[in-house]
Design a protein around this motif. Structure first.
Motif, PDB file in Angstrom:
ATOM      1  N   GLU A 238       0.827  -1.207   0.000  1.00 19.26           N
ATOM      2  CA  GLU A 238       0.000   0.000   0.000  1.00 19.26           C
ATOM      3  C   GLU A 238       0.861   1.257   0.000  1.00 19.26           C
ATOM      4  OE1 GLU A 238      -2.564  -0.442   3.347  1.00 19.26           O
ATOM      5  OE2 GLU A 238      -4.046  -1.631   2.247  1.00 19.26           O
ATOM      6  N   ALA A 239       1.976   1.220   0.731  1.00 25.34           N
ATOM      7  CA  ALA A 239       2.848   2.389   0.787  1.00 25.34           C
ATOM      8  C   ALA A 239       3.556   2.623  -0.550  1.00 25.34           C
ATOM      9  CB  ALA A 239       3.882   2.207   1.899  1.00 25.34           C
ATOM     10  N   ALA A 240       3.937   1.545  -1.226  1.00 23.84           N
ATOM     11  CA  ALA A 240       4.680   1.689  -2.484  1.00 23.84           C
ATOM     12  C   ALA A 240       3.785   2.072  -3.654  1.00 23.84           C
ATOM     13  CB  ALA A 240       5.417   0.385  -2.802  1.00 23.84           C
ATOM     14  N   THR A 241       2.535   1.606  -3.631  1.00 20.27           N
ATOM     15  CA  THR A 241       1.662   1.832  -4.795  1.00 20.27           C
ATOM     16  C   THR A 241       0.598   2.895  -4.561  1.00 20.27           C
ATOM     17  OG1 THR A 241       0.184   0.038  -4.086  1.00 20.27           O
ATOM     18  CG2 THR A 241       1.986  -0.534  -5.583  1.00 20.27           C
ATOM     19  N   GLY A 242       0.247   3.164  -3.292  1.00 20.96           N
ATOM     20  CA  GLY A 242      -0.831   4.107  -3.029  1.00 20.96           C
ATOM     21  C   GLY A 242      -2.198   3.533  -3.305  1.00 20.96           C
ATOM     22  N   VAL A 243      -2.318   2.216  -3.266  1.00 12.34           N
ATOM     23  CA  VAL A 243      -3.573   1.527  -3.544  1.00 12.34           C
ATOM     24  C   VAL A 243      -4.015   0.798  -2.285  1.00 12.34           C
ATOM     25  CG1 VAL A 243      -4.673  -0.287  -4.916  1.00 12.34           C
ATOM     26  CG2 VAL A 243      -3.049   1.267  -5.984  1.00 12.34           C
ATOM     27  N   GLU A 244      -5.286   0.897  -1.968  1.00 16.77           N
ATOM     28  CA  GLU A 244      -5.819   0.175  -0.819  1.00 16.77           C
ATOM     29  C   GLU A 244      -6.086  -1.273  -1.217  1.00 16.77           C
ATOM     30  OE1 GLU A 244      -9.497   0.368   2.408  1.00 16.77           O
ATOM     31  OE2 GLU A 244      -9.468   1.700   0.672  1.00 16.77           O
ATOM     32  N   ILE A 245      -5.517  -2.200  -0.457  1.00 17.95           N
ATOM     33  CA  ILE A 245      -5.657  -3.629  -0.749  1.00 17.95           C
ATOM     34  C   ILE A 245      -6.605  -4.234   0.281  1.00 17.95           C
ATOM     35  CG2 ILE A 245      -4.431  -5.813  -0.986  1.00 17.95           C
ATOM     36  CD1 ILE A 245      -1.944  -4.165  -1.695  1.00 17.95           C
ATOM     37  N   ILE A 246      -7.730  -4.742  -0.196  1.00 17.59           N
ATOM     38  CA  ILE A 246      -8.774  -5.270   0.685  1.00 17.59           C
ATOM     39  C   ILE A 246      -8.751  -6.791   0.595  1.00 17.59           C
ATOM     40  CG2 ILE A 246     -11.244  -5.303   1.171  1.00 17.59           C
ATOM     41  CD1 ILE A 246     -11.385  -2.565  -0.277  1.00 17.59           C
ATOM     42  N   VAL A 247      -8.396  -7.433   1.713  1.00 13.79           N
ATOM     43  CA  VAL A 247      -8.397  -8.898   1.804  1.00 13.79           C
ATOM     44  C   VAL A 247      -9.551  -9.288   2.715  1.00 13.79           C
ATOM     45  CG1 VAL A 247      -7.060 -10.942   2.368  1.00 13.79           C
ATOM     46  CG2 VAL A 247      -5.897  -8.905   1.515  1.00 13.79           C
ATOM     47  N   ASP A 248     -10.611  -9.811   2.121  1.00 11.70           N
ATOM     48  CA  ASP A 248     -11.795 -10.183   2.911  1.00 11.70           C
ATOM     49  C   ASP A 248     -12.116 -11.653   2.677  1.00 11.70           C
ATOM     50  OD1 ASP A 248     -12.721 -10.128   0.356  1.00 11.70           O
ATOM     51  OD2 ASP A 248     -14.009  -8.379   0.593  1.00 11.70           O
ATOM     52  N   ASP A 249     -13.355 -12.016   2.938  1.00  9.58           N
ATOM     53  CA  ASP A 249     -13.767 -13.417   2.829  1.00  9.58           C
ATOM     54  C   ASP A 249     -14.095 -13.835   1.397  1.00  9.58           C
ATOM     55  OD1 ASP A 249     -13.478 -13.628   5.530  1.00  9.58           O
ATOM     56  OD2 ASP A 249     -15.576 -13.140   5.962  1.00  9.58           O
ATOM     57  N   THR A 250     -13.913 -12.941   0.436  1.00 11.87           N
ATOM     58  CA  THR A 250     -14.183 -13.306  -0.958  1.00 11.87           C
ATOM     59  C   THR A 250     -13.244 -14.435  -1.372  1.00 11.87           C
ATOM     60  OG1 THR A 250     -14.758 -11.005  -1.424  1.00 11.87           O
ATOM     61  CG2 THR A 250     -14.364 -12.446  -3.313  1.00 11.87           C
ATOM     62  N   PRO A 251     -13.762 -15.559  -1.846  1.00 10.16           N
ATOM     63  CA  PRO A 251     -12.875 -16.704  -2.156  1.00 10.16           C
ATOM     64  C   PRO A 251     -12.002 -16.424  -3.374  1.00 10.16           C
ATOM     65  CG  PRO A 251     -15.142 -17.183  -2.816  1.00 10.16           C
ATOM     66  CD  PRO A 251     -15.178 -15.880  -2.077  1.00 10.16           C
ATOM     67  N   GLU A 252     -10.703 -16.720  -3.189  1.00 10.70           N
ATOM     68  CA  GLU A 252      -9.714 -16.659  -4.264  1.00 10.70           C
ATOM     69  C   GLU A 252      -9.711 -15.305  -4.987  1.00 10.70           C
ATOM     70  OE1 GLU A 252     -10.431 -19.916  -6.852  1.00 10.70           O
ATOM     71  OE2 GLU A 252      -9.939 -21.456  -5.368  1.00 10.70           O
ATOM     72  N   ALA A 253      -9.804 -14.217  -4.219  1.00  8.82           N
ATOM     73  CA  ALA A 253      -9.788 -12.881  -4.827  1.00  8.82           C
ATOM     74  C   ALA A 253      -9.356 -11.856  -3.802  1.00  8.82           C
ATOM     75  CB  ALA A 253     -11.163 -12.519  -5.380  1.00  8.82           C
ATOM     76  N   ILE A 254      -8.649 -10.842  -4.286  1.00  9.65           N
ATOM     77  CA  ILE A 254      -8.253  -9.684  -3.481  1.00  9.65           C
ATOM     78  C   ILE A 254      -8.704  -8.442  -4.245  1.00  9.65           C
ATOM     79  CG2 ILE A 254      -6.279  -8.332  -2.674  1.00  9.65           C
ATOM     80  CD1 ILE A 254      -4.832 -10.893  -2.101  1.00  9.65           C
ATOM     81  N   ILE A 255      -9.222  -7.458  -3.549  1.00  7.14           N
ATOM     82  CA  ILE A 255      -9.753  -6.243  -4.177  1.00  7.14           C
ATOM     83  C   ILE A 255      -8.720  -5.130  -4.048  1.00  7.14           C
ATOM     84  CG2 ILE A 255     -11.577  -4.504  -4.111  1.00  7.14           C
ATOM     85  CD1 ILE A 255     -13.424  -6.703  -3.032  1.00  7.14           C
ATOM     86  N   LEU A 256      -8.435  -4.471  -5.178  1.00  6.50           N
ATOM     87  CA  LEU A 256      -7.530  -3.310  -5.210  1.00  6.50           C
ATOM     88  C   LEU A 256      -8.389  -2.078  -5.442  1.00  6.50           C
ATOM     89  CD1 LEU A 256      -4.818  -4.787  -7.615  1.00  6.50           C
ATOM     90  CD2 LEU A 256      -4.910  -4.955  -5.136  1.00  6.50           C
ATOM     91  N   SER A 257      -8.338  -1.127  -4.520  1.00  6.70           N
ATOM     92  CA  SER A 257      -9.202   0.054  -4.593  1.00  6.70           C
ATOM     93  C   SER A 257      -8.345   1.313  -4.695  1.00  6.70           C
ATOM     94  CB  SER A 257     -10.096   0.128  -3.355  1.00  6.70           C
ATOM     95  OG  SER A 257     -10.845   1.325  -3.354  1.00  6.70           O
ATOM     96  N   CYS A 258      -8.589   2.092  -5.758  1.00  5.01           N
ATOM     97  CA  CYS A 258      -7.900   3.378  -5.931  1.00  5.01           C
ATOM     98  C   CYS A 258      -8.599   4.143  -7.053  1.00  5.01           C
ATOM     99  CB  CYS A 258      -6.422   3.184  -6.272  1.00  5.01           C
ATOM    100  SG  CYS A 258      -5.524   4.747  -6.463  1.00  5.01           S
ATOM    101  N   PHE A 259      -8.681   5.454  -6.917  1.00  2.14           N
ATOM    102  CA  PHE A 259      -9.338   6.262  -7.949  1.00  2.14           C
ATOM    103  C   PHE A 259      -8.474   6.426  -9.187  1.00  2.14           C
ATOM    104  CE2 PHE A 259      -6.685   9.233  -5.718  1.00  2.14           C
ATOM    105  CZ  PHE A 259      -6.252  10.125  -6.684  1.00  2.14           C
TER     106      PHE A 259
END
Length: 521
Positions: A238-259
């Motif tokens: 997150e510090a290197a890219t400026g993107v919020e990384i959301i690791v939740d209960d979604t199976p086999e997926a990670i969400i990258l959030s940024c405008f």
């Protein structure tokens, strides 16, 4: 004594006799050998004479054959030359006959021309006589008309001209009025035909981009490695890219959030490389992110090149090509800027062809009309004027620059390409579902959040995450100590509170990191 001498003499005599006999026998042998040699020599001479005669006959035959062959070739050459000479003579005779016929024809023509000239002179003389008679008759009629009307010829001419002028003015005004009324009736209809024809010939799929990307995983076991011990890996990402990384209960997926789509793409590619490689730790994360940023920069240039090649645009400056590539990662009211610009370029080319203008210049102006939206740094100028300045800076023609600057009526339209770009921009942007005002204002609010942080000294990086509910600020450890970091967090939060309007709360997190690096050699 005598008895001893006699036998000796007998022996000597015997030796002499033997020598004489041997001499005669050798002589007879030599004579035989000589006779044999003479016979052999004679036979050899006879054979040599026979062979010489045969060789002589053979050479004579060969010479005769060669002579016959050369003679036949010479005769062939002579025959071919004679044939060529005969052909040339025949062509010459044909030319002479043709020239003679032309000469005869010319003579006949000259005779006919002379005859016609004589006839013409006779007719001319007759016409001159008739002209004199007509002139006299006309003068007599004019004098008679002047006596009857009481006007001279000049006065009558002026009166006639004045009456014709008044009649022509009234006719011209009526014609202009009718033309204007007809133009008013048909202009709107013709314009609609051109616009509808242009729209019908372009079909573009439109999809509004979101502010999140989904990174798919092979298994959920990788999530733990991405998070790292006590979350150090995910914090480093997150510090290197400026993107919020959301690791939740979604199976086999990670969400990258940024405008910012560029940051999201860098984060997605970096995470893909890290997961593929298997080595995930803070130092490796920073290295991969730096390489990915360079890769994205090169990809932006390639996208720009492919775009101008697809549209058939040549001679574009490299900086403008790079700007076109950066459009891929920009949006205008939720509409992807590169897709919008490509669509406008195609529409402009079609409409210019319908109106009889140069489609290449129209495409060029359509592609570049929104380049003023691409720069990261905010400018006080409207994007149309900023894009026009860029186009002028990189050597674009006046028609293209005017079309870019005038497509929102910031400057006067000086060519027909400017209204074409304006109309095609409206066609592309006004389609239902093509744009969303809410997304654009949301992205602008996140950019304003980051700009407020960059307004303070010592700030190295600033990222707005969690849909603008948190602002993470990285500061330089040499310029900002722990006390100043707390003060900086408070100052930024106060400035956000005073200068911005936003729903809910904004959390300001200032991160100060000290690193000591040495190399063992």
């Amino acid at each position: 004594m005598d008895q001893m001498i006699i036998p000796a003499l007998v022996g000597v005599v015997g030796i002499i006799i033997g020598l004489i006999i041997a001499k005669f026998s050798e002589k007879s042998k030599a004579n035989k050998i000589l006779d044999a040699t003479k016979k052999e020599t004679n036979s050899l001479l006879k054979e040599a004479k026979i062979e010489a005669e045969a060789l002589k006959k053979d050479k004579i035959l060969q010479a005769k054959e060669k002579f016959i062959e050369l003679k036949s070739e010479h005769e062939k050459v002579i025959l071919s030359r004679e044939k060529k000479i005969s052909d040339i003579e025949k062509r010459t005779r044909d030319k002479e006959s043709q020239i003679q016929s032309e000469v005869d024809k010319t003579k006949r023509l000259n005779n006919s021309l002379e005859q016609k000239e004589n006839d013409y002179n006779n007719k001319l003389t007759y016409l001159e006589k008739k002209d004199d008679e007509v002139s006299k008759l006309h003068k007599r009629h004019v004098d008679l008309l002047e006596q009857i009307s009481g006007f001279s010829a000049e006065e009558a001419k002026k009166e006639l001209v004045n009456s014709l002028k008044d009649e022509a003015k009234s006719d011209a005004m009526g014609f202009v009025q009718n033309t204007l009324e007809e133009a008013k009736l048909t202009a709107e209809q013709e314009a609609r035909k051109v616009v509808l024809s242009t729209i019908q010939r372009v079909g573009v799929e439109q999809a509004v981009e979101n502010c999140v990307s989904v990174f798919n995983l092979e298994s959920d076991d990788v999530k733990g490695r991405i998070i790292g011990r006590e979350g150090r890996n995910i914090r480093a990402l997150e510090a290197a890219t400026g993107v919020e990384i959301i690791v939740d209960d979604t199976p086999e997926a990670i969400i990258l959030s940024c405008f910012d789509p560029v940051r999201r793409e860098i984060a997605r590619l970096s995470m893909h490389k890290l997961v593929t490689d298997g080595r995930i730790h803070p130092a490796r994360i920073e290295e991969v992110v730096a390489k990915t940023e360079k890769q994205i920069t090169q990809e932006i240039i390639e996208v720009g090149k492919r775009t101008v090649i697809d549209l058939g645009i040549h001679g574009l400056h490299p900086e403008l090509i790079k700007t076109v590539g950066r459009m891929k990662y920009r949006s205008s009211y939720g509409q992807n800027l590169l897709q919008h610009s490509r669509e406008v370029a195609n529409l402009c080319g079609i409409m210019a062809s319908e109106l009889g203008l140069n489609p290449k210049i129209a495409k060029r102006a359509g592609l570049l009309h929104d380049i003023g939206k691409v720069p990261d740094a905010e400018s006080e100028l409207p994007h149309a004027l900023l894009g026009m300045e860029w186009a002028e800076k990189y050597g674009e023609k006046k028609d293209v620059c005017n079309a870019i600057g005038a497509h929102h009526d910031e400057i006067e339209m000086k060519t027909l390409f400017a209204p074409i770009v304006q109309v095609c921009d409206a066609i592309s942007g006004a389609r239902p579902g093509a744009r969303r005002q809410v997304l654009d204002s949301y992205i602008q609010r996140l950019k304003d959040l980051e700009d407020i942080a960059f307004g303070f000294s010592g700030v190295q990086k600033a990222y707005a995450i969690q849909a603008g509910r948190e602002l993470r600020v990285m500061v330089e450890s040499g310029k900002v100590n722990d006390t100043k970091a707390a003060e900086l967090s408070f100052s930024i939060s106060q400035k956000i509170q005073n200068d911005m309007t936003y729903p809910g709360q904004v959390k300001v997190t200032v991160i100060r990191e000290t690193r000591a690096v040495n190399v063992a050699k």
